[in-house]
Design a protein around this motif. Structure first.
Motif, PDB file in Angstrom:
ATOM      1  N   ARG A 180       0.834  -1.211   0.000  1.00  0.00           N
ATOM      2  CA  ARG A 180       0.000   0.000   0.000  1.00  0.00           C
ATOM      3  C   ARG A 180       0.865   1.256   0.000  1.00  0.00           C
ATOM      4  O   ARG A 180       0.592   2.224  -0.726  1.00  0.00           O
ATOM      5  N   ILE A 181       1.925   1.250   0.813  1.00  0.00           N
ATOM      6  CA  ILE A 181       2.795   2.422   0.892  1.00  0.00           C
ATOM      7  C   ILE A 181       3.582   2.590  -0.405  1.00  0.00           C
ATOM      8  O   ILE A 181       3.841   3.716  -0.849  1.00  0.00           O
ATOM      9  N   ILE A 182       3.958   1.473  -1.040  1.00  0.00           N
ATOM     10  CA  ILE A 182       4.663   1.553  -2.324  1.00  0.00           C
ATOM     11  C   ILE A 182       3.774   2.222  -3.371  1.00  0.00           C
ATOM     12  O   ILE A 182       4.211   3.096  -4.125  1.00  0.00           O
ATOM     13  N   LEU A 183       2.505   1.828  -3.418  1.00  0.00           N
ATOM     14  CA  LEU A 183       1.560   2.464  -4.338  1.00  0.00           C
ATOM     15  C   LEU A 183       1.403   3.947  -4.016  1.00  0.00           C
ATOM     16  O   LEU A 183       1.375   4.791  -4.914  1.00  0.00           O
ATOM     17  N   SER A 184       1.299   4.250  -2.731  1.00  0.00           N
ATOM     18  CA  SER A 184       1.167   5.634  -2.304  1.00  0.00           C
ATOM     19  C   SER A 184       2.389   6.452  -2.708  1.00  0.00           C
ATOM     20  O   SER A 184       2.275   7.619  -3.098  1.00  0.00           O
ATOM     21  N   ARG A 191       3.014  13.619  -8.050  1.00  0.00           N
ATOM     22  CA  ARG A 191       2.630  14.968  -7.622  1.00  0.00           C
ATOM     23  C   ARG A 191       3.797  15.715  -6.984  1.00  0.00           C
ATOM     24  O   ARG A 191       3.634  16.784  -6.421  1.00  0.00           O
ATOM     25  N   LEU A 192       4.981  15.089  -7.059  1.00  0.00           N
ATOM     26  CA  LEU A 192       6.207  15.671  -6.503  1.00  0.00           C
ATOM     27  C   LEU A 192       6.070  15.981  -5.021  1.00  0.00           C
ATOM     28  O   LEU A 192       6.471  17.060  -4.534  1.00  0.00           O
ATOM     29  N   SER A 193       5.501  15.046  -4.281  1.00  0.00           N
ATOM     30  CA  SER A 193       5.359  15.220  -2.829  1.00  0.00           C
ATOM     31  C   SER A 193       5.616  13.890  -2.136  1.00  0.00           C
ATOM     32  O   SER A 193       5.385  12.821  -2.713  1.00  0.00           O
ATOM     33  N   LEU A 194       6.102  13.977  -0.914  1.00  0.00           N
ATOM     34  CA  LEU A 194       6.397  12.780  -0.125  1.00  0.00           C
ATOM     35  C   LEU A 194       5.767  12.902   1.256  1.00  0.00           C
ATOM     36  O   LEU A 194       5.634  14.000   1.796  1.00  0.00           O
ATOM     37  N   LYS A 195       5.400  11.732   1.824  1.00  0.00           N
ATOM     38  CA  LYS A 195       4.867  11.674   3.171  1.00  0.00           C
ATOM     39  C   LYS A 195       5.912  11.027   4.085  1.00  0.00           C
ATOM     40  O   LYS A 195       6.822  10.337   3.612  1.00  0.00           O
ATOM     41  N   PRO A 196       5.771  11.200   5.403  1.00  0.00           N
ATOM     42  CA  PRO A 196       6.735  10.572   6.329  1.00  0.00           C
ATOM     43  C   PRO A 196       6.835   9.062   6.155  1.00  0.00           C
ATOM     44  O   PRO A 196       7.932   8.499   6.286  1.00  0.00           O
ATOM     45  N   GLU A 197       5.716   8.396   5.851  1.00  0.00           N
ATOM     46  CA  GLU A 197       5.744   6.943   5.689  1.00  0.00           C
ATOM     47  C   GLU A 197       6.615   6.539   4.507  1.00  0.00           C
ATOM     48  O   GLU A 197       7.179   5.430   4.482  1.00  0.00           O
ATOM     49  N   HIS A 198       6.766   7.426   3.521  1.00  0.00           N
ATOM     50  CA  HIS A 198       7.618   7.122   2.375  1.00  0.00           C
ATOM     51  C   HIS A 198       9.092   7.157   2.771  1.00  0.00           C
ATOM     52  O   HIS A 198       9.901   6.397   2.230  1.00  0.00           O
ATOM     53  N   ILE A 199       9.429   8.032   3.701  1.00  0.00           N
ATOM     54  CA  ILE A 199      10.811   8.087   4.197  1.00  0.00           C
ATOM     55  C   ILE A 199      11.140   6.798   4.941  1.00  0.00           C
ATOM     56  O   ILE A 199      12.217   6.218   4.750  1.00  0.00           O
ATOM     57  N   TRP A 200      10.192   6.345   5.765  1.00  0.00           N
ATOM     58  CA  TRP A 200      10.420   5.097   6.485  1.00  0.00           C
ATOM     59  C   TRP A 200      10.501   3.915   5.533  1.00  0.00           C
ATOM     60  O   TRP A 200      11.243   2.958   5.781  1.00  0.00           O
ATOM     61  N   LEU A 201       9.758   3.974   4.428  1.00  0.00           N
ATOM     62  CA  LEU A 201       9.839   2.920   3.417  1.00  0.00           C
ATOM     63  C   LEU A 201      11.255   2.834   2.855  1.00  0.00           C
ATOM     64  O   LEU A 201      11.772   1.735   2.621  1.00  0.00           O
ATOM     65  N   PHE A 202      11.876   3.981   2.668  1.00  0.00           N
ATOM     66  CA  PHE A 202      13.259   4.011   2.182  1.00  0.00           C
ATOM     67  C   PHE A 202      14.188   3.320   3.172  1.00  0.00           C
ATOM     68  O   PHE A 202      15.051   2.526   2.781  1.00  0.00           O
TER      69      PHE A 202
END
Length: 326
Positions: A180-184, A191-202
């Motif tokens: 789900r987070i990968i899709l997000s 949209r050239l934007s990131l959420k905190p959960e995307h940083i944790w995904l990294f």
């Protein structure tokens, strides 16, 4: 009254309904292990011997013994056993881990508001019983994954890494939990934007890569052992789970597809034995969200694995091996 409110605020864990029910089934699994586990033979013969003798070795020789007895090099299960085997009887080690796994499984069932009938069906599910009385390292790996999905941020990353270091195939489930987070992430990048959960995904990605590098010799050894088993028939059952998962996911079909397709691909290379267990659990996650699990395909599969679980227990008690006569 003030005292009661203070207790509720101070110790919320003990009064949550999900924890009360989960503790009941967890304690039941703990207690029943003392009656069922003594019958277990098969792979448990090697696990028992390793557990009983590993403390007689120094650390380096103990790891060599671990590799010889269990044919694996993932370090975390070894470290755990090495630390406790000298003072904790084997039966308590199994019973405690069984109780913890069942507790965590039922917490998830209650959180997604599954229908009450599944409280009893799941306890005798074939794949759950395999984890409790056969696939021991995988059981501990799934315990860490279930702990991971219950927290966030750095704690989640740590539990995911512990899961992989306990059983390397757990990396496929770690990827599945992040679908789900990968899709997000892809939507946010558009949209050239990131959420905190995307940083944790990294960071989770870095942890997965780091774990793979750390276990590279073990992975290479296992792949060499599995590659000769390449067989298109080994993907038939995984494909069924993929299609079923996409069907029941409804509003999250792409997410369900992303969660299952890496495991289907892997099943071609390493066989589908353990991977079917992963796929079934992913299927259940999405199926139990559809009408609280009261849908045709979920009920049929649950009934099938209930009967298979009863057969597994019968074989275990009668022959020492849940998979049949040894």
């Amino acid at each position: 009254m003030r005292v009661a409110l203070l207790i509720i605020n101070k110790f919320p864990f003990y009064i949550k309904k999900e924890n009360i029910y989960s503790l009941f089934f967890g304690f039941f699994a703990f207690g029943s292990s003392f009656f069922v586990f003594p019958f277990a033979a098969g792979d448990q013969v090697f696990y028992n011997k390793f557990y009983e003798q590993v403390s007689s070795f120094d650390f380096s020789n103990a790891f060599w013994f671990y590799h010889q007895m269990l044919g694996t090099s993932e370090p975390l299960y070894f470290i755990l056993v090495y630390l406790v085997s000298d003072w904790l009887p084997r039966i308590f080690f199994v019973a405690i881990s069984n109780g913890l796994l069942v507790f965590l499984v039922y917490k998830q069932l209650i959180r997604i508001r599954v229908a009450g009938v599944y409280f009893f069906i799941v306890f005798l599910n074939f794949y759950l019983l395999v984890l409790l009385f056969s696939a021991e390292r995988l059981k501990f790996s799934l315990i860490f994954i279930l702990l991971a999905v219950g927290v966030s941020g750095g704690k989640r990353m740590v539990f995911f890494m512990l899961a992989i270091l306990t059983h390397v195939q757990a990396v496929l489930l770690v990827i599945a939990t992040q679908s789900r987070i990968i899709l997000s992430l892809f939507r946010s990048l558009s949209r050239l934007s990131l959420k905190p959960e995307h940083i944790w995904l990294f960071f989770i990605f870095l942890g997965v890569v780091g774990s793979a590098i750390f276990l590279r010799e073990h992975i290479h050894e296992k792949l060499n052992a599995y590659l000769y088993r390449q067989d298109f028939f080994s993907v038939i059952k995984p494909m069924f789970y993929l299609i079923s998962t996409v069907f029941v996911a409804r509003q999250a079909r792409l997410e369900g597809f992303l969660a299952t397709v890496p495991i289907v691909v892997a099943s071609f290379f390493v066989g589908d034995d353990r991977l079917n267990l992963f796929l079934y659990f992913i299927f259940c996650y999405y199926a139990f969200h559809l009408k609280r699990g009261l849908n045709f395909i979920s009920l049929v599969l649950s009934g099938y694995y209930l009967l298979s679980g009863i057969g597994f227990l019968y074989n275990l008690v009668s022959h020492g091996d849940g998979f049949g006569v040894g």
